[in-house]
Design a protein around this motif. Structure first.
Motif, PDB file in Angstrom:
ATOM      1  N   ALA A 125     -42.751  36.682 -18.742  1.00 46.10           N
ATOM      2  CA  ALA A 125     -43.825  37.689 -18.650  1.00 46.10           C
ATOM      3  C   ALA A 125     -44.036  38.173 -17.217  1.00 46.10           C
ATOM      4  N   PRO A 126     -44.152  37.273 -16.210  1.00 51.10           N
ATOM      5  CA  PRO A 126     -44.289  37.762 -14.831  1.00 51.10           C
ATOM      6  C   PRO A 126     -43.066  38.543 -14.350  1.00 51.10           C
ATOM      7  N   LEU A 127     -41.876  38.124 -14.815  1.00 46.82           N
ATOM      8  CA  LEU A 127     -40.656  38.834 -14.426  1.00 46.82           C
ATOM      9  C   LEU A 127     -40.675  40.259 -14.976  1.00 46.82           C
ATOM     10  N   VAL A 128     -41.039  40.404 -16.249  1.00 45.44           N
ATOM     11  CA  VAL A 128     -41.113  41.736 -16.867  1.00 45.44           C
ATOM     12  C   VAL A 128     -42.123  42.612 -16.134  1.00 45.44           C
ATOM     13  N   GLU A 129     -43.265  42.034 -15.792  1.00 43.73           N
ATOM     14  CA  GLU A 129     -44.304  42.789 -15.073  1.00 43.73           C
ATOM     15  C   GLU A 129     -43.784  43.263 -13.720  1.00 43.73           C
ATOM     16  N   LYS A 130     -43.069  42.373 -13.013  1.00 39.14           N
ATOM     17  CA  LYS A 130     -42.527  42.704 -11.691  1.00 39.14           C
ATOM     18  C   LYS A 130     -41.475  43.807 -11.788  1.00 39.14           C
ATOM     19  N   LEU A 131     -40.565  43.692 -12.758  1.00 39.36           N
ATOM     20  CA  LEU A 131     -39.501  44.684 -12.909  1.00 39.36           C
ATOM     21  C   LEU A 131     -40.058  46.043 -13.335  1.00 39.36           C
ATOM     22  N   ASP A 132     -41.056  46.007 -14.202  1.00 36.27           N
ATOM     23  CA  ASP A 132     -41.681  47.241 -14.670  1.00 36.27           C
ATOM     24  C   ASP A 132     -42.386  47.943 -13.516  1.00 36.27           C
ATOM     25  N   ALA A 133     -43.108  47.170 -12.712  1.00 37.69           N
ATOM     26  CA  ALA A 133     -43.839  47.750 -11.574  1.00 37.69           C
ATOM     27  C   ALA A 133     -42.885  48.345 -10.547  1.00 37.69           C
ATOM     28  N   ALA A 134     -41.709  47.729 -10.419  1.00 36.16           N
ATOM     29  CA  ALA A 134     -40.721  48.212  -9.441  1.00 36.16           C
ATOM     30  C   ALA A 134     -39.923  49.403  -9.959  1.00 36.16           C
ATOM     31  N   GLY A 135     -40.073  49.712 -11.246  1.00 38.14           N
ATOM     32  CA  GLY A 135     -39.296  50.806 -11.829  1.00 38.14           C
ATOM     33  C   GLY A 135     -37.826  50.473 -11.960  1.00 38.14           C
ATOM     34  N   ALA A 136     -37.507  49.181 -12.029  1.00 39.51           N
ATOM     35  CA  ALA A 136     -36.110  48.741 -12.105  1.00 39.51           C
ATOM     36  C   ALA A 136     -35.479  49.157 -13.425  1.00 39.51           C
ATOM     37  N   ASN A 137     -34.168  49.419 -13.380  1.00 36.24           N
ATOM     38  CA  ASN A 137     -33.478  49.753 -14.630  1.00 36.24           C
ATOM     39  C   ASN A 137     -32.447  48.685 -15.015  1.00 36.24           C
ATOM     40  N   GLN A 138     -32.295  47.642 -14.164  1.00 32.15           N
ATOM     41  CA  GLN A 138     -31.365  46.571 -14.514  1.00 32.15           C
ATOM     42  C   GLN A 138     -31.716  45.288 -13.786  1.00 32.15           C
ATOM     43  N   TYR A 139     -31.333  44.175 -14.398  1.00 31.25           N
ATOM     44  CA  TYR A 139     -31.591  42.873 -13.786  1.00 31.25           C
ATOM     45  C   TYR A 139     -30.629  41.870 -14.403  1.00 31.25           C
ATOM     46  N   LEU A 199     -38.847  43.238 -24.073  1.00 31.26           N
ATOM     47  CA  LEU A 199     -38.289  41.891 -23.914  1.00 31.26           C
ATOM     48  C   LEU A 199     -39.280  40.817 -24.353  1.00 31.26           C
ATOM     49  N   LEU A 200     -40.559  41.113 -24.210  1.00 30.76           N
ATOM     50  CA  LEU A 200     -41.582  40.131 -24.571  1.00 30.76           C
ATOM     51  C   LEU A 200     -41.650  39.919 -26.081  1.00 30.76           C
ATOM     52  N   GLU A 201     -41.032  40.844 -26.830  1.00 25.44           N
ATOM     53  CA  GLU A 201     -41.055  40.746 -28.294  1.00 25.44           C
ATOM     54  C   GLU A 201     -39.810  40.068 -28.853  1.00 25.44           C
ATOM     55  N   VAL A 202     -38.844  39.734 -27.982  1.00 26.26           N
ATOM     56  CA  VAL A 202     -37.621  39.078 -28.441  1.00 26.26           C
ATOM     57  C   VAL A 202     -37.918  37.604 -28.732  1.00 26.26           C
ATOM     58  N   PRO A 203     -37.704  37.142 -29.973  1.00 27.55           N
ATOM     59  CA  PRO A 203     -38.028  35.758 -30.321  1.00 27.55           C
ATOM     60  C   PRO A 203     -37.307  34.740 -29.438  1.00 27.55           C
ATOM     61  N   ASP A 204     -38.070  33.807 -28.908  1.00 28.29           N
ATOM     62  CA  ASP A 204     -37.557  32.653 -28.143  1.00 28.29           C
ATOM     63  C   ASP A 204     -36.934  33.021 -26.794  1.00 28.29           C
ATOM     64  N   LEU A 205     -36.970  34.291 -26.400  1.00 29.78           N
ATOM     65  CA  LEU A 205     -36.375  34.652 -25.113  1.00 29.78           C
ATOM     66  C   LEU A 205     -37.125  33.964 -23.967  1.00 29.78           C
ATOM     67  N   ASP A 206     -38.428  33.771 -24.142  1.00 24.88           N
ATOM     68  CA  ASP A 206     -39.209  33.120 -23.085  1.00 24.88           C
ATOM     69  C   ASP A 206     -38.808  31.661 -22.892  1.00 24.88           C
ATOM     70  N   ARG A 207     -38.120  31.085 -23.891  1.00 21.49           N
ATOM     71  CA  ARG A 207     -37.624  29.716 -23.734  1.00 21.49           C
ATOM     72  C   ARG A 207     -36.324  29.687 -22.928  1.00 21.49           C
ATOM     73  N   LEU A 208     -35.585  30.778 -22.992  1.00 22.69           N
ATOM     74  CA  LEU A 208     -34.320  30.866 -22.259  1.00 22.69           C
ATOM     75  C   LEU A 208     -34.510  31.391 -20.837  1.00 22.69           C
TER      76      LEU A 208
END
Length: 207
Positions: free
Chosen positions: A92-106, A78-87
């Motif tokens: 970045a913190p959200l991705v880190e949190k979801l990755d650490a939690a082992g989440a598969n959807q959000y 998700l961090l590589e999707v152009p302009d997604l961080d503007r939407l």
């Protein structure tokens, strides 16, 4: 469904009641799937729109697309999707949190000044569990959960879907609730639990 069961579907884990529905036509876009899966997802969107009496559009005048669905293998993509961080604020913190939690959807919702849903971002990390699901069931389940602001605990234990003669369908009680929620006489957003009683009355009137 009883009024209490309906209320529970919109009562969040902090005990607050929060309901919201779309206030504008859906203008969906789907990333990370092949053409066959894209057809399944779009069919699910069209089916739920028809059920709820809601409309679709090619584009949203404010956002271009207002329902964005992302299918991927790793949260870091998700961090590589152009302009997604503007939407998506604080991506970045959200991705880190979801990755650490082992989440598969959000799912992330944005709202307009009336409290109605104006955008929804659906993120699906296709792990073993999600990859094992039939595309129709995965798509329909995600669209239903994107159509209303359900509680963060809704459908955690019980799916909104059922099998009927080999086909995946919405459970009749969930379909009836969705139709009631999109009744033109109902508000686009509500924070008072008495709203659940109004939904219950609309479901009963429709049956």
């Amino acid at each position: 469904m009883t009024p209490q069961e309906i209320e529970a579907l919109f009562t969040r884990s902090d005990d607050s009641y929060a309901f919201s529905r779309w206030g504008r036509p859906l203008a969906p876009v789907v990333f990370g799937v092949d053409d066959a899966t894209l057809t399944v997802v779009k069919s699910a969107i069209e089916a739920v729109c028809q059920l709820a009496g809601h409309s679709m559009s090619e584009t949203d005048p404010e956002l271009g697309s207002n329902l964005m669905m992302f299918f991927f293998k790793d949260w870091a993509e998700l961090l590589e999707v152009p302009d997604l961080d503007r939407l998506v604020p604080d991506l970045a913190p959200l991705v880190e949190k979801l990755d650490a939690a082992g989440a598969n959807q959000y799912r992330l919702f944005r709202f307009d000044e009336t409290g109605a849903i104006k955008a929804c971002f659906v993120f699906l990390r296709m792990d073993e569990q999600l990859s094992a699901m039939p595309a129709q069931a995965l798509a329909l389940g995600q669209i239903v959960q994107s159509f209303l602001l359900w509680s963060d605990t809704a459908f955690r234990e019980v799916s909104p879907l059922a099998l009927h003669e080999g086909a995946t369908i919405l459970k009749p009680e969930v379909a009836a609730l969705l139709r009631a929620a999109y009744d033109p006489v109902m508000p686009v957003a509500a924070q008072d639990p008495s709203h659940a009683l109004r939904l219950f009355a609309r479901v009963g009137a429709a049956q």
